[in-house]
Design a protein around this motif. Structure first.
Motif, short mmCIF file in Angstrom:
data_model
loop_
_atom_site.label_atom_id
_atom_site.label_comp_id
_atom_site.label_asym_id
_atom_site.label_seq_id
_atom_site.Cartn_x
_atom_site.Cartn_y
_atom_site.Cartn_z
N ASP A 1 33.65 47.59 46.80
CA ASP A 1 32.83 47.73 45.60
C ASP A 1 32.97 46.47 44.75
O ASP A 1 33.98 46.28 44.06
N ALA A 2 31.97 45.61 44.83
CA ALA A 2 32.03 44.34 44.11
C ALA A 2 32.13 44.55 42.60
O ALA A 2 32.83 43.80 41.90
N ASP A 3 31.44 45.56 42.09
CA ASP A 3 31.49 45.85 40.65
C ASP A 3 32.90 46.28 40.23
O ASP A 3 33.40 45.86 39.19
N ALA A 4 33.51 47.15 41.04
CA ALA A 4 34.86 47.63 40.70
C ALA A 4 35.86 46.48 40.71
O ALA A 4 36.74 46.40 39.85
N ILE A 5 35.71 45.59 41.68
CA ILE A 5 36.59 44.42 41.74
C ILE A 5 36.37 43.55 40.50
O ILE A 5 37.32 43.08 39.87
N SER A 6 35.11 43.36 40.14
CA SER A 6 34.79 42.55 38.96
C SER A 6 35.38 43.17 37.70
O SER A 6 35.98 42.48 36.87
N ARG A 7 35.24 44.50 37.57
CA ARG A 7 35.79 45.19 36.39
C ARG A 7 37.30 45.04 36.33
O ARG A 7 37.87 44.88 35.25
N THR B 1 39.07 42.57 37.28
CA THR B 1 39.46 41.23 36.82
C THR B 1 39.37 41.10 35.30
O THR B 1 40.04 40.23 34.72
N THR B 2 38.56 41.96 34.67
CA THR B 2 38.37 41.87 33.22
C THR B 2 39.01 43.04 32.49
O THR B 2 38.81 43.21 31.29
N ALA B 3 39.80 43.85 33.20
CA ALA B 3 40.57 44.91 32.56
C ALA B 3 41.79 44.30 31.89
O ALA B 3 42.09 43.11 32.06
N ALA B 4 42.52 45.11 31.13
CA ALA B 4 43.74 44.62 30.50
C ALA B 4 44.69 44.08 31.57
O ALA B 4 44.97 44.77 32.56
N GLY B 5 45.15 42.86 31.40
CA GLY B 5 46.02 42.25 32.39
C GLY B 5 45.29 41.68 33.59
O GLY B 5 45.91 41.17 34.51
N GLY B 6 43.96 41.76 33.58
CA GLY B 6 43.17 41.26 34.70
C GLY B 6 43.23 39.75 34.82
O GLY B 6 43.47 39.03 33.84
N ALA B 7 42.97 39.27 36.03
CA ALA B 7 43.13 37.84 36.30
C ALA B 7 42.17 36.96 35.51
O ALA B 7 42.45 35.78 35.29
N ALA B 8 41.03 37.53 35.07
CA ALA B 8 40.03 36.72 34.36
C ALA B 8 40.29 36.62 32.86
O ALA B 8 39.68 35.78 32.19
N ILE B 9 41.15 37.47 32.33
CA ILE B 9 41.29 37.55 30.88
C ILE B 9 41.74 36.23 30.23
O ILE B 9 41.14 35.81 29.23
N PRO B 10 42.75 35.53 30.75
CA PRO B 10 43.14 34.28 30.08
C PRO B 10 42.01 33.26 30.01
O PRO B 10 41.80 32.62 28.97
N ALA B 11 41.24 33.11 31.11
CA ALA B 11 40.15 32.14 31.10
C ALA B 11 39.01 32.58 30.18
O ALA B 11 38.36 31.75 29.53
N ILE B 12 38.75 33.89 30.11
CA ILE B 12 37.71 34.39 29.21
C ILE B 12 38.12 34.13 27.75
O ILE B 12 37.31 33.71 26.93
N PRO C 1 34.72 33.62 41.43
CA PRO C 1 35.75 33.18 42.39
C PRO C 1 36.87 34.20 42.56
O PRO C 1 37.39 34.39 43.66
N LEU C 2 37.25 34.87 41.47
CA LEU C 2 38.31 35.88 41.55
C LEU C 2 37.85 37.08 42.35
O LEU C 2 38.61 37.65 43.14
N VAL C 3 36.59 37.47 42.17
CA VAL C 3 36.03 38.57 42.96
C VAL C 3 36.01 38.19 44.43
O VAL C 3 36.33 39.01 45.31
N GLY C 4 35.67 36.94 44.72
CA GLY C 4 35.63 36.48 46.10
C GLY C 4 36.99 36.57 46.78
O GLY C 4 37.09 36.99 47.95
N ILE C 5 38.03 36.21 46.06
CA ILE C 5 39.39 36.26 46.63
C ILE C 5 39.79 37.70 46.96
O ILE C 5 40.30 37.99 48.05
N GLU C 6 39.56 38.61 46.01
CA GLU C 6 39.94 40.01 46.24
C GLU C 6 39.06 40.66 47.30
O GLU C 6 39.53 41.46 48.11
N THR C 7 37.78 40.29 47.33
CA THR C 7 36.88 40.82 48.36
C THR C 7 37.38 40.44 49.75
O THR C 7 37.44 41.28 50.66
N GLU C 8 37.76 39.19 49.92
CA GLU C 8 38.24 38.73 51.23
C GLU C 8 39.53 39.44 51.61
O GLU C 8 39.74 39.77 52.79
N ARG C 9 40.37 39.70 50.63
CA ARG C 9 41.61 40.43 50.93
C ARG C 9 41.29 41.82 51.46
O ARG C 9 41.88 42.30 52.44
N GLN C 10 40.30 42.50 50.82
CA GLN C 10 39.93 43.84 51.26
C GLN C 10 39.23 43.81 52.61
O GLN C 10 39.39 44.72 53.43
#
Length: 204
Positions: free
Chosen positions: A35-41, A43-54, A94-103
């Motif tokens: 689920d690309a949307d779930a992965i994206s969400r 990354t932007t949840a509390a503690g998510g990998a995208a939060i510092p850059a955002i 890019p963060l979604v891409g990394i987690e997608t490939e892992r899955q």
């Protein structure tokens, strides 16, 4: 079919099309779901990998008190400012891409015959079309989309229509499809039968 040859199916459809229900039915037939949307969400949840850059790009005002992305505020910003949308995507994609490939690798290791990528914006994103073997579109009339979304969320019709307008058109989705499920006035059993037919056509 070997694990490495697992069929990659891109599943898409407009809001309210019933895509999530179709995905669950494909999972019942043994497909792995990503689920690309779930992965994206995530990354932007509390503690998510995208939060510092955002936070660095947009400022503290776009981070809620809980430490997660303030989705409502960001949604208003990116709808009004295409450059802001591109900046957000440059952080998240890019963060979604990394987690997608892992899955994907986990699904291959488990021997799944098919991997279904749930991608609401598949048609809008050129990168996704190249990443899948087949595109499955769940389709219905625009009026049906509006009615379904209103029934489940209570949003005003105008707001649902605005969301639809920001997505690919129905014609664009259908033009990209290798297979289409017309989810219009179907019972769940009828929809399950349609899904089974497509799955067989895909060799599942």
């Amino acid at each position: 079919m070997s694990a490495q040859a697992a069929l990659r199916i891109g599943l898409t459809g407009g809001i309210g099309s019933g895509k999530s229900t179709v995905l669950a039915m494909l999972q019942d037939r043994g497909a792995a779901a990503i689920d690309a949307d779930a992965i994206s969400r995530a990354t932007t949840a509390a503690g998510g990998a995208a939060i510092p850059a955002i936070r660095a790009q947009f400022g503290d005002a776009f981070i809620g008190a809980d430490g997660a992305l303030d989705r409502d505020r960001m949604r208003e910003r990116v709808y009004a400012d295409p450059q802001a949308r591109r900046a957000l995507e440059a952080i998240v994609h890019p963060l979604v891409g990394i987690e997608t490939e892992r899955q994907v690798q986990a699904a291959l290791a488990a021997g799944c015959r098919a991997i279904v990528f749930d991608i609401p914006l598949l048609v809008e994103s050129g990168r996704w079309r190249r990443a899948v073997d087949r595109v499955l579109v769940v389709d219905c009339l625009p009026a049906t989309q509006v009615a379904r979304v209103q029934a489940r969320s209570g949003l005003p019709a105008a707001q649902v229509e605005a969301i639809m307008a920001a997505q690919a058109t129905r014609a664009q989705r259908l033009a990209a499809a290798d297979a289409v499920i017309h989810n219009e006035a179907l019972t769940l059993d009828q929809l399950r039968s349609e899904v089974a037919g497509v799955a067989r056509a895909f060799g599942l």
